[in-house]
Structures are given as C-alpha cells and as structure tokens.
Write a protein that holds these residues in place. Structure first.
Motif, PDB file in Angstrom:
ATOM      1  N   LYS A  39      26.932  16.637 -24.952  1.00 60.70           N
ATOM      2  CA  LYS A  39      26.810  17.872 -24.264  1.00 60.70           C
ATOM      3  C   LYS A  39      26.401  19.418 -25.057  1.00 60.70           C
ATOM      4  O   LYS A  39      25.331  19.840 -24.662  1.00 60.70           O
ATOM      5  N   LEU A  89      42.095  20.895 -15.247  1.00 59.92           N
ATOM      6  CA  LEU A  89      40.671  21.057 -14.939  1.00 59.92           C
ATOM      7  C   LEU A  89      40.641  21.182 -13.576  1.00 59.92           C
ATOM      8  O   LEU A  89      41.515  20.671 -12.906  1.00 59.92           O
ATOM      9  N   THR A 117      44.968  17.451 -23.557  1.00 61.73           N
ATOM     10  CA  THR A 117      43.575  17.508 -23.327  1.00 61.73           C
ATOM     11  C   THR A 117      42.994  18.695 -24.107  1.00 61.73           C
ATOM     12  O   THR A 117      43.248  19.625 -23.713  1.00 61.73           O
ATOM     13  N   THR A 166      29.780   7.734 -19.587  1.00 66.76           N
ATOM     14  CA  THR A 166      30.514   8.992 -19.640  1.00 66.76           C
ATOM     15  C   THR A 166      29.803   9.654 -20.847  1.00 66.76           C
ATOM     16  O   THR A 166      29.668   9.088 -21.988  1.00 66.76           O
ATOM     17  N   GLY A 176      31.523  14.943 -25.335  1.00 64.34           N
ATOM     18  CA  GLY A 176      31.436  16.269 -25.570  1.00 64.34           C
ATOM     19  C   GLY A 176      30.400  16.750 -26.497  1.00 64.34           C
ATOM     20  O   GLY A 176      29.539  17.669 -26.163  1.00 64.34           O
ATOM     21  N   THR A 195      45.803  21.520 -20.787  1.00 62.65           N
ATOM     22  CA  THR A 195      44.634  21.943 -20.292  1.00 62.65           C
ATOM     23  C   THR A 195      44.486  21.682 -18.841  1.00 62.65           C
ATOM     24  O   THR A 195      44.733  20.388 -18.318  1.00 62.65           O
ATOM     25  N   TYR A 228      34.723  20.364 -21.791  1.00 60.42           N
ATOM     26  CA  TYR A 228      34.603  20.757 -20.439  1.00 60.42           C
ATOM     27  C   TYR A 228      34.058  22.417 -20.088  1.00 60.42           C
ATOM     28  O   TYR A 228      33.883  22.443 -19.065  1.00 60.42           O
ATOM     29  N   SER A 239      31.382  18.455 -11.632  1.00 59.54           N
ATOM     30  CA  SER A 239      31.531  18.707 -13.089  1.00 59.54           C
ATOM     31  C   SER A 239      32.966  19.192 -13.220  1.00 59.54           C
ATOM     32  O   SER A 239      33.366  20.029 -12.280  1.00 59.54           O
ATOM     33  N   GLN A 240      33.619  18.696 -14.275  1.00 60.78           N
ATOM     34  CA  GLN A 240      34.948  19.264 -14.421  1.00 60.78           C
ATOM     35  C   GLN A 240      34.991  20.607 -15.128  1.00 60.78           C
ATOM     36  O   GLN A 240      34.201  20.681 -16.297  1.00 60.78           O
ATOM     37  N   GLN A 241      35.770  21.420 -14.794  1.00 62.95           N
ATOM     38  CA  GLN A 241      35.747  22.988 -15.606  1.00 62.95           C
ATOM     39  C   GLN A 241      37.070  23.188 -15.906  1.00 62.95           C
ATOM     40  O   GLN A 241      38.041  22.640 -15.135  1.00 62.95           O
ATOM     41  N   VAL A 242      37.298  23.876 -16.656  1.00 62.05           N
ATOM     42  CA  VAL A 242      38.503  24.302 -17.381  1.00 62.05           C
ATOM     43  C   VAL A 242      39.090  25.460 -16.686  1.00 62.05           C
ATOM     44  O   VAL A 242      38.251  26.524 -16.330  1.00 62.05           O
ATOM     45  N   HIS A 260      28.289  21.649 -19.206  1.00 60.85           N
ATOM     46  CA  HIS A 260      27.887  20.731 -18.244  1.00 60.85           C
ATOM     47  C   HIS A 260      26.769  20.065 -18.534  1.00 60.85           C
ATOM     48  O   HIS A 260      25.842  20.864 -19.079  1.00 60.85           O
TER      49      HIS A 260
END
Ligand SMILES: [Zn+2]
Length: 217
Positions: free
Chosen positions: A97, A4, A43, A91, A94, A2, A48, A20-23, A51
C-alpha cells in the motif's frame, strides 16, 4: 494497543466505494528504533494509515479519498496502467500500500520529501512482514529520495536537515552500506542550526557510525 474501525471510502479514480480499516487509537510503548520506527503494543497501526482501492489500486491516506484529492488525467492513466494490473486478490500487505501511495504521490508531483516518507514507511512495514529483501529495497529507495530532497532547493526546512541527514546515514547502515552510512553521518555536525536542541542528532550520528544500536533509549 491499536484500535481499528471500518470506514467507507470512495475512490476518486474509479468511483468505487469500498470498506477499509482505519486507526482510531494507538499507543507506542514498544520503543523506537534508531531509524525512528515506533513500535506499538500488539497490532501495528502503520498498514492501516494508508488505504488502497480494491478495483484500480489507487492508494493514499484518508484525505486522498476526499474531495481534496487532486486527480489529473495523467494520474488516472498511471493508476490504470501501472497499479490496476498489479492488484492482487489476496490481502494487500502494508508495504504494498505504501509503495502504491508513493507512486501516486510522485505522479501527483508532490514533495520529494513526502514520497521519501512513504517509502520509509514501506520499509518499516517490511520489518513487520519479515521480508528482509523488500525492506532493504525500500530503505535504499527512501535513502535516495531523502537525499534528493536534501539536494533540492527548499526541499527540506533548514532546521530539519540535520535529522534527515542522520536518517539517510542510518538507512544506508541498515542496508549494510557502511561507506555511504559513514559519509552521511559525518555530514550531520555541519547541518546543525541550533546546538542546544540538536546536539542529540550529532551524538546519534556518532554513535551509529562508531558503535551502532538498533533502538533509542
Ligand atoms: Zn479505484
């Protein structure tokens, strides 16, 4: 693997800009669990794809942070009253979120089916977070939501009913409630609309009822 990348998002509730982290890419050669949870190598991309605003807790997919996001006064109030106070400084997992995104989707009065999908993804995240108790909590919530979607008029397309009925059975099985699981698996044959493309769902339901497996294939 994956891959990011960092993106900047603007929260439609509080106007905060945050990173933010994006795929950008992923592949799933880790296999697929019998609840359709696909595994990627390395990963996992799932956490991800959603957000969370670091200031108010508003959560969703990337499009929920664009102009397209529907922000009613009611939604704003729910976010400030219910998500903001729970924000952690560490943190965010997932599953947290997805849980927040499911609440936002409910407050926006989006499809029950969509809310159910988010709860299912929360459960999948819990598998990777090795949090069995939370996993069961979200599986149960997802099962109820999918059942609600199946119960409602037009909540689920006719040709998707068999596979979702199977999924509810599988969610109950994974929670450890074989009575409910069996009940749902037994309903699958009655939901088939096309024998030639859906026989696998009937087979999967029978298998998971009589001799369950954790992975497809
Ligand atoms: Zn915000």
């Amino acid at each position: 693997m994956t891959t990011l990348q960092l993106i900047e998002l603007r929260c439609p509730i509080c106007d905060t800009r945050f990173k933010s982290q994006q795929v950008i890419s992923t592949n799933s050669f880790g296999g697929k669990r019998t609840d359709f949870h696909e595994r990627a190598a390395g990963t996992q991309p799932l956490p991800y794809l959603i957000h969370m605003c670091s200031r108010c807790g508003y959560s969703g997919a990337e499009r929920d942070f664009t102009e397209e996001a529907e922000v009613s006064p009611g939604l704003r109030e729910h976010v400030w009253n219910e998500l903001a106070p729970q924000l952690s400084t560490t943190t965010v997992a997932g599953s947290e979120k997805y849980e927040a995104a499911a609440k936002v989707a409910e407050w926006q009065a989006l499809d029950v089916r969509h809310v159910a999908d988010l709860l299912l993804r929360a459960a999948w995240c819990c598998v990777d977070e090795a949090d069995t108790e939370a996993e069961r909590f979200f599986r149960r919530k997802a099962a109820w939501k999918f059942a609600e979607a199946l119960d409602s008029f037009d909540g689920v397309a006719r040709e998707e009913r068999a596979v979702l009925t199977y999924l509810v059975g599988e969610l109950w099985r994974r929670v450890g409630d074989m009575r409910q699981a069996t009940e749902w698996f037994n309903r699958v044959p009655g939901e088939i609309t096309d024998q030639s493309t859906q026989q696998w769902v009937v087979d999967a339901a029978r298998q998971q009822r009589d001799c369950p497996r954790e992975w497809f294939g």
